[in-house]
Design a protein around this motif. Structure first.
Motif, PDB file in Angstrom:
ATOM      1  N   LYS A 176       1.149 -19.293  -2.034  1.00 50.74           N
ATOM      2  CA  LYS A 176       2.053 -18.140  -2.969  1.00 50.74           C
ATOM      3  C   LYS A 176       1.545 -16.390  -2.910  1.00 50.74           C
ATOM      4  O   LYS A 176       2.945 -15.938  -2.077  1.00 50.74           O
ATOM      5  CB  LYS A 176       2.078 -18.673  -3.959  1.00 50.74           C
ATOM      6  N   GLN A 177       1.119 -16.489  -2.884  1.00 45.02           N
ATOM      7  CA  GLN A 177       0.145 -15.138  -2.864  1.00 45.02           C
ATOM      8  C   GLN A 177       0.054 -14.834  -1.898  1.00 45.02           C
ATOM      9  O   GLN A 177       0.301 -13.325  -1.625  1.00 45.02           O
ATOM     10  CB  GLN A 177      -1.992 -14.669  -2.948  1.00 45.02           C
ATOM     11  N   ILE A 178      -0.033 -15.531  -0.501  1.00 49.17           N
ATOM     12  CA  ILE A 178       0.010 -14.749   1.024  1.00 49.17           C
ATOM     13  C   ILE A 178       1.240 -14.092   1.736  1.00 49.17           C
ATOM     14  O   ILE A 178       1.991 -13.586   1.704  1.00 49.17           O
ATOM     15  CB  ILE A 178      -0.852 -15.901   1.760  1.00 49.17           C
ATOM     16  N   SER A 179       2.228 -15.474   0.841  1.00 47.88           N
ATOM     17  CA  SER A 179       3.457 -15.058   0.949  1.00 47.88           C
ATOM     18  C   SER A 179       4.200 -14.142   0.797  1.00 47.88           C
ATOM     19  O   SER A 179       5.596 -13.413   0.246  1.00 47.88           O
ATOM     20  CB  SER A 179       4.167 -16.271   1.642  1.00 47.88           C
ATOM     21  N   ASP A 180       4.170 -13.841  -1.156  1.00 49.25           N
ATOM     22  CA  ASP A 180       4.280 -12.588  -1.960  1.00 49.25           C
ATOM     23  C   ASP A 180       3.412 -11.756  -1.629  1.00 49.25           C
ATOM     24  O   ASP A 180       2.684 -10.915  -1.680  1.00 49.25           O
ATOM     25  CB  ASP A 180       3.677 -13.268  -3.334  1.00 49.25           C
ATOM     26  N   SER A 181       5.157 -10.638  -1.281  1.00 46.99           N
ATOM     27  CA  SER A 181       4.325  -9.131  -0.386  1.00 46.99           C
ATOM     28  C   SER A 181       4.256  -8.358  -1.817  1.00 46.99           C
ATOM     29  O   SER A 181       3.783  -6.961  -1.579  1.00 46.99           O
ATOM     30  CB  SER A 181       5.858  -8.767  -0.300  1.00 46.99           C
ATOM     31  N   ASN A 182       4.362  -8.375  -2.858  1.00 46.76           N
ATOM     32  CA  ASN A 182       3.312  -8.167  -4.368  1.00 46.76           C
ATOM     33  C   ASN A 182       1.919  -8.303  -3.807  1.00 46.76           C
ATOM     34  O   ASN A 182       1.085  -6.851  -4.805  1.00 46.76           O
ATOM     35  CB  ASN A 182       3.686  -8.148  -5.770  1.00 46.76           C
ATOM     36  N   TRP A 183       1.438  -9.023  -2.842  1.00 46.24           N
ATOM     37  CA  TRP A 183      -0.245  -9.004  -3.185  1.00 46.24           C
ATOM     38  C   TRP A 183      -1.132  -8.857  -1.617  1.00 46.24           C
ATOM     39  O   TRP A 183      -0.076  -8.574  -0.943  1.00 46.24           O
ATOM     40  CB  TRP A 183      -0.568 -10.194  -3.412  1.00 46.24           C
ATOM     41  N   LEU A 184      -1.506  -7.821  -1.470  1.00 53.14           N
ATOM     42  CA  LEU A 184      -2.064  -7.586  -0.463  1.00 53.14           C
ATOM     43  C   LEU A 184      -3.376  -8.401   0.075  1.00 53.14           C
ATOM     44  O   LEU A 184      -3.409  -7.732   1.551  1.00 53.14           O
ATOM     45  CB  LEU A 184      -2.878  -5.354  -0.793  1.00 53.14           C
ATOM     46  N   THR A 185      -3.437  -9.587  -0.075  1.00 55.73           N
ATOM     47  CA  THR A 185      -4.352 -10.599   0.371  1.00 55.73           C
ATOM     48  C   THR A 185      -4.015 -10.417   2.408  1.00 55.73           C
ATOM     49  O   THR A 185      -2.831 -10.744   2.578  1.00 55.73           O
ATOM     50  CB  THR A 185      -4.112 -11.428   0.437  1.00 55.73           C
ATOM     51  N   GLY A 186      -5.215 -10.003   3.012  1.00 55.62           N
ATOM     52  CA  GLY A 186      -5.035  -9.849   5.280  1.00 55.62           C
ATOM     53  C   GLY A 186      -4.571  -8.306   4.849  1.00 55.62           C
ATOM     54  O   GLY A 186      -3.842  -9.017   6.215  1.00 55.62           O
ATOM     55  N   GLN A 187      -4.375  -8.010   4.154  1.00 49.92           N
ATOM     56  CA  GLN A 187      -3.076  -6.673   4.263  1.00 49.92           C
ATOM     57  C   GLN A 187      -4.537  -5.076   4.719  1.00 49.92           C
ATOM     58  O   GLN A 187      -5.645  -5.836   4.600  1.00 49.92           O
ATOM     59  CB  GLN A 187      -2.552  -6.055   3.834  1.00 49.92           C
ATOM     60  N   LEU A 188      -4.534  -4.247   5.358  1.00 51.65           N
ATOM     61  CA  LEU A 188      -5.529  -3.112   5.375  1.00 51.65           C
ATOM     62  C   LEU A 188      -4.845  -1.898   4.724  1.00 51.65           C
ATOM     63  O   LEU A 188      -3.666  -1.923   4.565  1.00 51.65           O
ATOM     64  CB  LEU A 188      -4.991  -3.014   7.261  1.00 51.65           C
TER      65      LEU A 188
END
Length: 205
Positions: free
Chosen positions: A17-29
């Motif tokens: 859910k965190q990975i797919s939720d645009s509010n969370w930045l996991t895996g982003q720069l």
């Protein structure tokens, strides 16, 4: 700006859910805006390894840790090098626990202690992965860092809203195959921004 509080568990495995939720930045720069007040993070590019309601943890991926390299790190840890040991730089991951090592890497290597971040990238902070790399094995793609960057609950969200950071999709070539001094400009180019266009007035979420 990232804080310096120690955290015995700097990485919480992200849920789907965190990975797919645009509010969370996991895996982003995170790409520092020119107005970044902390000189330690001027023109920094940070890969976010974990982001949840409890806070965030990431690694600076475009700054080297002084003169340190992998062979020096092995010597300090009393790990024997071999003729197959690669010559690798060591990055400054951030100001928290700078004596602690992390390997950001491709998911062809996942062992006990590895934290998958997405389908392509994982994080491992064990002596075993260092030994594997020293022996000429380990992951195909990797970035080694000492220290990490950490944020408390809500802190990163506030900094992004205050236009301290731009957020940019990560990719393996930028992380692992781009020279550190080029990553800031390359990350901006991914979202169509030239450094000359930047001001402290607009963020990108």
């Amino acid at each position: 700006m990232p804080n310096e509080q120690k955290n015995s568990m700097p990485v919480d495995p992200p849920s789907r859910k965190q990975i797919s939720d645009s509010n969370w930045l996991t895996g982003q720069l995170l790409v520092a805006m020119p107005s970044m007040p902390d000189p330690r993070f001027a023109r920094a590019v940070i890969y976010i390894c974990s982001h949840s309601p409890n806070g965030a943890m990431g690694l600076v991926v475009n700054r080297l840790f002084g003169e340190a390299d992998f062979l020096m790190l092995l010597q300090q840890l009393s790990i024997a090098a071999s003729s197959d040991t690669p010559h690798l730089p060591v990055h400054f991951g951030g100001p928290v626990e700078t004596g602690r090592g992390f390997v950001l890497h491709s998911t062809d290597y996942v062992r006990d202690g590895s934290v998958p971040i997405d389908e392509a990238i994982a994080l491992t902070a064990t002596v075993e992965i260092l030994q594997a790399i020293a022996d000429g094995g380990g992951p195909e793609r990797l970035l080694m860092a000492l220290g990490y960057s950490g944020w408390g609950a809500g802190q990163l969200e506030s900094e992004v809203k205050a236009n301290g950071w731009l957020t940019v999709p990560a990719d393996e070539n930028l992380l692992f195959n781009t020279a550190p001094e080029s990553k800031w400009e390359r990350a901006l180019a991914k979202i169509g921004i030239s450094p000359m266009m930047l001001s402290g007035e607009a963020g990108h979420a």
